[in-house]
Design a protein around this motif. Structure first.
Motif, short mmCIF file in Angstrom:
data_model
loop_
_atom_site.label_atom_id
_atom_site.label_comp_id
_atom_site.label_asym_id
_atom_site.label_seq_id
_atom_site.Cartn_x
_atom_site.Cartn_y
_atom_site.Cartn_z
N MET A 87 5.65 2.82 2.16
CA MET A 87 6.04 4.96 1.54
C MET A 87 4.66 5.05 1.68
O MET A 87 3.42 4.55 1.01
CB MET A 87 6.04 4.21 -0.28
N ARG A 110 7.31 1.64 7.42
CA ARG A 110 8.29 1.99 6.75
C ARG A 110 7.64 1.43 6.15
O ARG A 110 8.04 1.16 4.15
CB ARG A 110 9.24 0.96 6.82
N LYS A 141 6.51 10.46 -1.25
CA LYS A 141 8.17 10.24 -1.67
C LYS A 141 8.38 9.68 -0.18
O LYS A 141 9.92 9.60 0.26
CB LYS A 141 9.01 11.05 -1.89
N ARG A 142 7.60 9.69 1.01
CA ARG A 142 8.37 9.07 2.28
C ARG A 142 8.36 8.03 2.74
O ARG A 142 6.79 7.66 2.24
CB ARG A 142 7.47 10.64 3.47
N TYR A 143 8.28 7.62 3.65
CA TYR A 143 8.45 6.08 4.73
C TYR A 143 7.75 7.08 5.46
O TYR A 143 7.42 7.67 6.27
CB TYR A 143 9.42 5.42 4.49
N ILE A 144 6.53 5.72 5.74
CA ILE A 144 5.71 6.44 7.00
C ILE A 144 6.42 4.87 8.08
O ILE A 144 6.70 3.82 7.77
CB ILE A 144 4.64 6.17 6.71
N GLU A 145 6.41 5.32 9.61
CA GLU A 145 6.87 4.48 10.75
C GLU A 145 5.70 4.71 11.43
O GLU A 145 5.03 5.97 11.65
CB GLU A 145 8.19 5.52 12.09
N GLY A 157 4.52 16.18 11.89
CA GLY A 157 4.49 14.85 10.47
C GLY A 157 4.51 13.80 10.96
O GLY A 157 3.89 12.34 10.91
N GLU A 158 3.69 14.35 12.62
CA GLU A 158 3.70 13.40 13.12
C GLU A 158 1.58 13.29 13.33
O GLU A 158 1.47 14.33 13.15
CB GLU A 158 3.44 12.87 14.98
N ARG A 211 -4.85 12.36 3.21
CA ARG A 211 -3.12 11.59 2.59
C ARG A 211 -3.06 10.51 3.20
O ARG A 211 -2.81 9.06 3.35
CB ARG A 211 -1.95 12.09 2.39
N SER A 212 -3.00 10.19 5.58
CA SER A 212 -3.49 9.15 6.03
C SER A 212 -4.42 8.23 5.63
O SER A 212 -3.96 7.48 6.41
CB SER A 212 -3.39 9.83 7.96
#
Length: 82
Positions: free
Chosen positions: A52, A50, A55-59, A30-31, A2-3
């Motif tokens: 999505m 930031r 359902k998660r936002y990514i920094e 999660g890193e 997914r990354s």
């Protein structure tokens, strides 16, 4: 995986493009560290901060190989290069 999809259509580094970091007991933190093909691609990737992923936002942060090694030494690693 997914990354990888998150950063499409950007060009990832050909060797070990994604490394996921595990915490104690081998559980994912999660890193993730994503290696990109060039400095220009890295600059473009920072624009994904930031966004999505499901359902998660990514920094998104710029990181060095040394940052990756320090994280791995602290926590562990799961390599998804294949």
């Amino acid at each position: 995986r997914r990354s990888w999809l998150f950063f499409q259509p950007l060009e990832l580094h050909s060797e070990r493009p994604v490394t996921l970091v595990n915490g104690l007991g081998g559980k994912p933190t999660g890193e993730a560290f994503v290696r990109l093909a060039s400095a220009e691609v890295q600059a473009e990737a920072l624009k994904y901060n930031r966004q999505m992923l499901g359902k998660r936002y990514i920094e998104v942060f710029a990181a060095s190989d040394q940052d990756l090694e320090l994280s791995v030494q602290r926590q562990g690693v799961r390599d998804f290069s294949d």
